[in-house]
Design a protein around this motif. Structure first.
Motif, PDB file in Angstrom:
ATOM      1  N   TRP A  85       0.676  -1.418   0.214  1.00  0.00           N
ATOM      2  CA  TRP A  85      -0.222  -0.290  -0.110  1.00  0.00           C
ATOM      3  C   TRP A  85       0.685   1.367  -0.326  1.00  0.00           C
ATOM      4  CZ3 TRP A  85      -4.621  -0.621  -0.997  1.00  0.00           C
ATOM      5  CH2 TRP A  85      -4.983  -1.763  -0.608  1.00  0.00           C
ATOM      6  N   VAL A  86       2.128   0.967   0.380  1.00  0.00           N
ATOM      7  CA  VAL A  86       3.564   2.423   0.837  1.00  0.00           C
ATOM      8  C   VAL A  86       3.387   2.554  -0.427  1.00  0.00           C
ATOM      9  CG1 VAL A  86       5.275   3.341   1.644  1.00  0.00           C
ATOM     10  CG2 VAL A  86       3.466   2.168   3.109  1.00  0.00           C
ATOM     11  N   VAL A  87       4.069   1.511  -1.893  1.00  0.00           N
ATOM     12  CA  VAL A  87       4.546   1.459  -3.259  1.00  0.00           C
ATOM     13  C   VAL A  87       3.620   2.426  -3.856  1.00  0.00           C
ATOM     14  CG1 VAL A  87       5.009   0.401  -4.791  1.00  0.00           C
ATOM     15  CG2 VAL A  87       6.322   0.491  -2.247  1.00  0.00           C
ATOM     16  N   GLY A  88       2.394   1.754  -3.494  1.00  0.00           N
ATOM     17  CA  GLY A  88       1.023   2.110  -4.572  1.00  0.00           C
ATOM     18  C   GLY A  88       0.541   3.652  -4.318  1.00  0.00           C
ATOM     19  N   ALA A  89       0.597   3.381  -3.229  1.00  0.00           N
ATOM     20  CA  ALA A  89      -0.155   5.426  -3.119  1.00  0.00           C
ATOM     21  C   ALA A  89       1.702   6.698  -2.961  1.00  0.00           C
ATOM     22  CB  ALA A  89      -0.248   5.395  -1.432  1.00  0.00           C
ATOM     23  N   SER A  90       2.210   5.716  -2.992  1.00  0.00           N
ATOM     24  CA  SER A  90       3.864   6.452  -3.773  1.00  0.00           C
ATOM     25  C   SER A  90       4.043   6.462  -4.854  1.00  0.00           C
ATOM     26  CB  SER A  90       5.147   5.875  -3.267  1.00  0.00           C
ATOM     27  OG  SER A  90       6.005   6.810  -3.304  1.00  0.00           O
ATOM     28  N   VAL A  91       3.437   5.466  -5.424  1.00  0.00           N
ATOM     29  CA  VAL A  91       3.579   5.457  -7.039  1.00  0.00           C
ATOM     30  C   VAL A  91       2.410   6.586  -7.877  1.00  0.00           C
ATOM     31  CG1 VAL A  91       2.838   3.824  -9.267  1.00  0.00           C
ATOM     32  CG2 VAL A  91       4.264   3.475  -7.379  1.00  0.00           C
ATOM     33  N   ALA A  92       1.162   6.398  -7.249  1.00  0.00           N
ATOM     34  CA  ALA A  92      -0.149   7.454  -7.408  1.00  0.00           C
ATOM     35  C   ALA A  92       0.108   8.526  -7.313  1.00  0.00           C
ATOM     36  CB  ALA A  92      -1.038   6.771  -6.717  1.00  0.00           C
ATOM     37  N   LEU A  93       0.855   8.631  -5.773  1.00  0.00           N
ATOM     38  CA  LEU A  93       1.331  10.259  -6.433  1.00  0.00           C
ATOM     39  C   LEU A  93       2.227  10.959  -7.122  1.00  0.00           C
ATOM     40  CD1 LEU A  93       1.890  10.331  -2.510  1.00  0.00           C
ATOM     41  CD2 LEU A  93      -0.102  11.450  -3.149  1.00  0.00           C
ATOM     42  N   TYR A  94       3.347   9.596  -7.445  1.00  0.00           N
ATOM     43  CA  TYR A  94       4.279  10.418  -8.511  1.00  0.00           C
ATOM     44  C   TYR A  94       3.354  10.320 -10.313  1.00  0.00           C
ATOM     45  CZ  TYR A  94       7.628   9.485 -12.647  1.00  0.00           C
ATOM     46  OH  TYR A  94       8.472   9.096 -13.716  1.00  0.00           O
ATOM     47  N   VAL A  95       2.489   9.480 -10.771  1.00  0.00           N
ATOM     48  CA  VAL A  95       2.116   9.827 -11.656  1.00  0.00           C
ATOM     49  C   VAL A  95       0.566  10.959 -11.209  1.00  0.00           C
ATOM     50  CG1 VAL A  95       0.081   8.562 -12.582  1.00  0.00           C
ATOM     51  CG2 VAL A  95       1.896   7.116 -11.704  1.00  0.00           C
ATOM     52  N   ILE A  96       0.306  11.506 -10.648  1.00  0.00           N
ATOM     53  CA  ILE A  96      -0.428  12.904 -10.417  1.00  0.00           C
ATOM     54  C   ILE A  96       0.229  13.714 -10.596  1.00  0.00           C
ATOM     55  CG2 ILE A  96      -1.477  14.070  -8.833  1.00  0.00           C
ATOM     56  CD1 ILE A  96      -3.287  11.577  -7.686  1.00  0.00           C
ATOM     57  N   GLY A  97       1.895  13.899 -10.113  1.00  0.00           N
ATOM     58  CA  GLY A  97       2.380  15.268 -10.019  1.00  0.00           C
ATOM     59  C   GLY A  97       3.129  14.868 -11.258  1.00  0.00           C
ATOM     60  N   TYR A  98       3.700  13.781 -12.050  1.00  0.00           N
ATOM     61  CA  TYR A  98       4.141  14.015 -14.063  1.00  0.00           C
ATOM     62  C   TYR A  98       3.075  14.063 -14.293  1.00  0.00           C
ATOM     63  CZ  TYR A  98       6.953  11.517 -17.443  1.00  0.00           C
ATOM     64  OH  TYR A  98       7.890  11.628 -18.460  1.00  0.00           O
ATOM     65  N   THR A  99       1.713  13.430 -14.473  1.00  0.00           N
ATOM     66  CA  THR A  99       0.497  14.308 -15.394  1.00  0.00           C
ATOM     67  C   THR A  99       0.231  15.604 -14.871  1.00  0.00           C
ATOM     68  OG1 THR A  99      -0.647  13.380 -13.689  1.00  0.00           O
ATOM     69  CG2 THR A  99       0.235  11.699 -15.315  1.00  0.00           C
ATOM     70  N   THR A 100       0.188  16.046 -13.825  1.00  0.00           N
ATOM     71  CA  THR A 100      -0.508  17.422 -13.811  1.00  0.00           C
ATOM     72  C   THR A 100       0.912  18.642 -13.181  1.00  0.00           C
ATOM     73  OG1 THR A 100      -0.333  16.942 -11.035  1.00  0.00           O
ATOM     74  CG2 THR A 100      -2.085  15.766 -13.125  1.00  0.00           C
ATOM     75  N   ARG A 101       1.753  18.075 -13.145  1.00  0.00           N
ATOM     76  CA  ARG A 101       2.702  18.971 -12.866  1.00  0.00           C
ATOM     77  C   ARG A 101       2.755  19.762 -11.376  1.00  0.00           C
ATOM     78  NH1 ARG A 101       5.153  15.874 -15.607  1.00  0.00           N
ATOM     79  NH2 ARG A 101       6.405  16.655 -17.394  1.00  0.00           N
ATOM     80  N   PHE A 102       1.859  19.479 -10.713  1.00  0.00           N
ATOM     81  CA  PHE A 102       1.405  20.657  -9.473  1.00  0.00           C
ATOM     82  C   PHE A 102       1.613  20.075  -8.400  1.00  0.00           C
ATOM     83  CE2 PHE A 102      -1.421  20.229  -5.691  1.00  0.00           C
ATOM     84  CZ  PHE A 102      -2.355  21.564  -5.662  1.00  0.00           C
ATOM     85  N   ARG A 103       2.575  21.067  -8.339  1.00  0.00           N
ATOM     86  CA  ARG A 103       2.525  21.931  -6.824  1.00  0.00           C
ATOM     87  C   ARG A 103       1.992  21.946  -5.425  1.00  0.00           C
ATOM     88  NH1 ARG A 103       7.804  26.501  -8.206  1.00  0.00           N
ATOM     89  NH2 ARG A 103       7.447  26.350  -6.277  1.00  0.00           N
ATOM     90  N   LEU A 104       2.796  21.817  -4.476  1.00  0.00           N
ATOM     91  CA  LEU A 104       2.117  21.057  -3.447  1.00  0.00           C
ATOM     92  C   LEU A 104       3.119  22.907  -2.475  1.00  0.00           C
ATOM     93  CD1 LEU A 104       2.099  17.845  -1.795  1.00  0.00           C
ATOM     94  CD2 LEU A 104       0.100  18.854  -2.845  1.00  0.00           C
ATOM     95  N   LEU A 105       3.547  22.783  -2.934  1.00  0.00           N
ATOM     96  CA  LEU A 105       4.266  24.141  -1.552  1.00  0.00           C
ATOM     97  C   LEU A 105       4.805  24.943  -2.500  1.00  0.00           C
ATOM     98  CD1 LEU A 105       6.049  21.507   0.950  1.00  0.00           C
ATOM     99  CD2 LEU A 105       3.897  22.482   0.668  1.00  0.00           C
ATOM    100  N   PRO A 106       5.074  26.258  -2.039  1.00  0.00           N
ATOM    101  CA  PRO A 106       5.719  27.149  -2.464  1.00  0.00           C
ATOM    102  C   PRO A 106       7.143  27.315  -2.874  1.00  0.00           C
ATOM    103  CG  PRO A 106       4.693  28.409  -0.334  1.00  0.00           C
ATOM    104  CD  PRO A 106       4.631  26.539  -0.655  1.00  0.00           C
ATOM    105  N   SER A 107       7.386  26.041  -1.670  1.00  0.00           N
ATOM    106  CA  SER A 107       9.408  26.467  -1.352  1.00  0.00           C
ATOM    107  C   SER A 107      10.002  26.108  -3.282  1.00  0.00           C
ATOM    108  CB  SER A 107       9.958  25.434  -0.466  1.00  0.00           C
ATOM    109  OG  SER A 107       8.681  25.479   0.239  1.00  0.00           O
ATOM    110  N   GLN A 108      11.193  27.019  -2.587  1.00  0.00           N
ATOM    111  CA  GLN A 108      12.237  26.983  -3.828  1.00  0.00           C
ATOM    112  C   GLN A 108      12.804  25.144  -4.158  1.00  0.00           C
ATOM    113  OE1 GLN A 108      16.519  27.495  -4.549  1.00  0.00           O
ATOM    114  NE2 GLN A 108      15.942  29.338  -4.619  1.00  0.00           N
TER     115      GLN A 108
END
Length: 810
Positions: free
Chosen positions: A603-626
């Motif tokens: 479940w840990v690996v699956g959730a992490s991969v899902a977050l990667y796919v979301i980030g890779y496809t949407t380029r979404f930024r969670l934080l304003p940090s550099q």
């Protein structure tokens, strides 16, 4: 490094079959050749990270007459290699090179010695020797968005210094002065002038307003300028609202001649002459996501105006039109992708443009004899390249077969360290931090050859993050068992807080150190895009101010906004920004460790991969940090999490690889790692002169595969795979051959690997020091190698003597 030497020897044995060709000067080359006898040259700015002269020539039916590329000053080791490749392409096409010099140091710090260093490097790289080229120094100097912008007195002095050296050392080069179109000058609300802007006050009212001349204060003088340029784009967004607009029928000429009502002077009548041809840099704004007319309507209306002006000779002394063939991202219009290109777009637009271009008086290349590729690398291609591939796979196969034996001689080589700490991981972490330090120093050196994407399409950053996760999982598993999740939370939170405090101290300290006049602060407070970042290949050469607005901290009362920027790590040296990622990942690590302790790793690996796919496809930024610019959290967390899983279940994973199926999988992983390493050897961009390379893939093919599968910032799938198989293969290698590897490198790498965070913090200050020593930034291979060795030796001594261990985290 030893494998690299083997490659060099193998290639050297077959040197007679290699395609390295010496640079030759054409007897007809002179500075007069930068303008055609009739019409005007057509030039291009390409997306150099994913496009090439040869590819564009295929789309146009011929190469452009000119090609433009931006480079930083001083030249970094990487950029010197990129620039050499640029000259190879223009020489092979018979085109004229336009080199745009973007200073990363203060204009006031550019004296004759600095100019001579740059011109010497340019003279060494330029191909063919003695061919005409343009040198554009610090363009758009009248704008607000360039670090050197609106500093007229300092700009003129620096330009004149550069021009004197270029005229003396490169007589075939033409110094190009190129401001931005002044219709929107001063590109900001009227404001009192700073001391640096005082020379821009042409009407004497003490303010910088539309009434001031946008060009004259920045003109370095006829003696320094050989050609005049102008950035004249059709862009009606005002930098705010993304919208597509069809240009008016006379917009190009009216803006250039100052008859459009903007109040801008008649640039074409004042600055160009028979001795100083005019070079226009241009394109038309179009965004597929914005409302308005079609791409063909917008772009064709603009290019046809330009072609009509050339055909009718409406613009005196027009020597060249350079079109921006790129796509860029502009944050101020909502991260809108802007497609400036005319041949990378739809077939309809490309066909219309090519047909109109052929019917106009714009001149394509070649404009001089093509020389072929004047390579600064030694390349093995054809049968000899395949011999190198076979030899490398043979060596890997022999190592695997020998390790698989159960003889006493094999057992004497394998790892037999204490169970409490895995020295193999320490050694690999030491290797990763060496890669990071060498790459961040940016010197041309033999170490740069061996560390920059040589063992695969992998940088030290990926190894650093993955192995940091491995250590965390390895260390905290017994603590989770003995002390429970409470102890883990207390320890990880405490370490995260310490790292955050350290990050703040480093960010602030670097800012104040960069203010010292004897240090080249811009080496750490600015970043020159290599085309691999979040903005893509179109941003290659763009300079970012990493401390934008930081000077507000010196005001009284202090602006609370700048304090917030510091606290959120929105500022900081680019060599250090991954620290913010590590702080955040440490904070969330107890939750992951708790789940792993319950054996919920799928479940840990699956959730992490899902977050990667979301980030890779949407380029979404969670934080304003550099750090989100270079290490997006949603994406890079995957490496850290996979590392934690691997470290937490290290014993179980090693046991599985000892099974029959595990051994088969391990051999496959090693084969993939070797294949990806060989693929990386085809990279056409050499980090240092003389770098041996394979030539089994064409430059264009390699760039296309690299851009699609191995982009770094967003951890493209190919790069992610490469990191994982490489770490497994290296761990297997040091496990099987620990004794000789440890004897050769352990005394150096293991201490560094046990203190990677300490080394990472301290290397930032070494990067600042190295950048401030002019002799180290001239591209001297031996001197750069010596400097790298000395810095690494100093860091090792600091670790061994525990220098500041009580202050800096390890």
């Amino acid at each position: 490094m030893a494998v690299r030497s083997v490659l060099a020897v193998v290639i050297g044995l077959f040197a007679i079959a290699l395609n390295a060709t010496p640079a030759l000067a054409s007897p007809h080359d002179s500075r007069d050749d930068v303008v055609p006898s009739t019409g005007a040259y057509f030039g291009s700015i390409l997306q150099w990270g994913s496009d090439s002269v040869a590819d564009q020539a295929d789309r146009l039916g011929a190469p452009s007459a000119l090609y433009q590329r931006e480079v930083p000053y001083p030249l970094t080791g990487d950029e010197k290699g990129y620039l050499a490749g640029f000259f190879q392409q223009t020489a092979a096409a018979g085109s004229i090179a336009v080199v745009v010099v973007n200073p990363t140091v203060r204009l006031e710090d550019i004296g004759r010695a600095q100019a001579e260093d740059f011109v010497a490097a340019l003279k060494e790289i330029a191909r063919p020797a003695g061919a005409p080229l343009y040198v554009s120094f610090a363009p758009d100097m009248n704008t607000t968005w360039r670090p050197w912008g609106q500093r007229p007195d300092a700009y003129r002095a620096a330009f004149q210094t550069f021009a004197d050296v270029v005229h003396a050392e490169l007589p075939a080069a033409a110094m190009l002065w190129s401001p931005f179109w002044g219709g929107d000058y001063p590109y900001a609300a009227p404001a009192p002038l700073t001391s640096a802007q005082s020379g821009a006050d042409t009407d004497g009212d003490g303010m910088l307003t539309r009434a001031d001349d946008p060009y004259a204060p920045y003109y370095p003088g006829d003696g320094a300028v050989d050609a005049v340029g102008l950035s004249l784009y059709f862009d009606e967004t005002g930098g705010v609202e993304a919208r597509n607009v069809v240009p008016g029928s006379d917009d190009f000429v009216s803006r250039l001649r100052g008859t459009d009502g903007s109040g801008a002077p008649d640039f074409a009548a004042i600055y160009p002459s028979a001795q100083r041809p005019l070079v226009i840099q241009t394109a038309a704004f179009y965004s597929g996501s914005a409302p308005g007319p079609s791409e063909l309507e917008v772009k064709s209306a603009w290019w046809r105006q330009i072609e009509a002006a050339v055909d009718a000779q409406q613009v005196p002394y027009l020597g060249a039109v350079i079109w921006q063939e790129t796509a860029t991202t502009r944050g101020v219009v909502g991260e809108t992708v802007i497609d400036w290109s005319v041949t990378l777009t739809s077939d309809t637009v490309r066909s219309a443009f090519v047909n109109d271009l052929r019917a106009s008086d714009l001149v394509l290349g070649p404009v001089r004899d093509a020389t072929g590729s004047a390579a600064d690398t030694t390349r093995a291609d054809g049968i000899w390249g395949w011999i190198v591939v076979a030899a490398v796979f043979a060596v890997a196969a022999l190592l695997v077969l020998f390790a698989a034996r159960s003889s006493a001689s094999v057992r004497r080589l394998v790892y037999s360290g204490p169970p409490s700490r895995d020295a193999r991981i320490d050694l690999l972490r030491g290797l990763a931090i060496v890669f990071v330090v060498v790459n961040h120093l940016g010197l041309v050196s033999y170490l740069q050859i061996g560390t920059q994407e040589f063992i695969g399409v992998v940088s030290g950053a990926e190894l650093f993050v993955l192995l940091s996760g491995v250590v965390l999982g390895l260390v905290y598993r017994p603590k989770l068992v003995s002390g429970g999740i409470g102890e883990v939370v207390i320890r990880t939170a405490g370490r995260s807080w310490k790292l955050y405090r350290t990050a703040l101290v480093v960010v602030v300290l670097v800012y104040f150190l960069a203010l010292l006049p004897f240090l080249n602060g811009q080496s750490v407070t600015t970043f020159t895009d290599q085309g691999t970042g979040a903005a893509g290949p179109g941003a290659t050469g763009r300079v970012y101010d990493l401390y934008a607005g930081a000077d507000r901290i010196l005001q009284y009362p202090v602006d609370p906004g700048v304090v917030l920027d510091f606290l959120l790590l929105r500022m900081g040296p680019w060599q250090f920004n991954v620290m913010g990622l590590y702080v955040v990942l440490l904070l969330i690590s107890p939750l992951i460790l708790w789940a792993l302790g319950r054996r919920w790793w799928p479940w840990v690996v699956g959730a992490s991969v899902a977050l990667y796919v979301i980030g890779y496809t949407t380029r979404f930024r969670l934080l304003p940090s550099q750090f989100e610019d270079s290490f997006p959290l949603l994406i890079w967390q995957l490496l850290f999490v996979l590392g934690m899983v691997g470290g937490f279940y290290r014993r179980e994973i090693i046991a599985w690889f000892s099974t029959r199926l595990g051994r088969v999988v391990l051999v496959a992983i090693i084969a993939v790692a070797v294949a990806l390493m060989l693929f990386s050897w085809n990279n056409p961009y050499a980090p240092a002169p003389g770098d041996p390379r394979l030539g089994l893939l064409s430059d264009n093919t390699f760039r296309g595969i690299y851009a699609a599968l191995f982009e770094r910032t967003h951890l493209a799938p190919g790069r992610l795979l490469n990191v994982l198989v490489l770490v497994v293969a290296l761990y297997a290698l040091v496990s099987a051959y620990w004794r000789p590897i440890a004897a050769a490198t352990g005394a150096f790498l293991v201490p560094l690997g046990q203190s990677t965070l300490y080394v990472f913090v301290m290397h930032v200050f070494f990067a600042l020091i190295v950048a401030s020593i002019p002799a180290l930034n001239q591209g001297n291979l031996l001197l750069g190698t010596l400097a790298n060795i000395l810095v690494l030796a100093a860091l090792w001594v600091m670790v061994r003597t525990r220098f500041l261990f009580g202050v800096v985290p390890r």
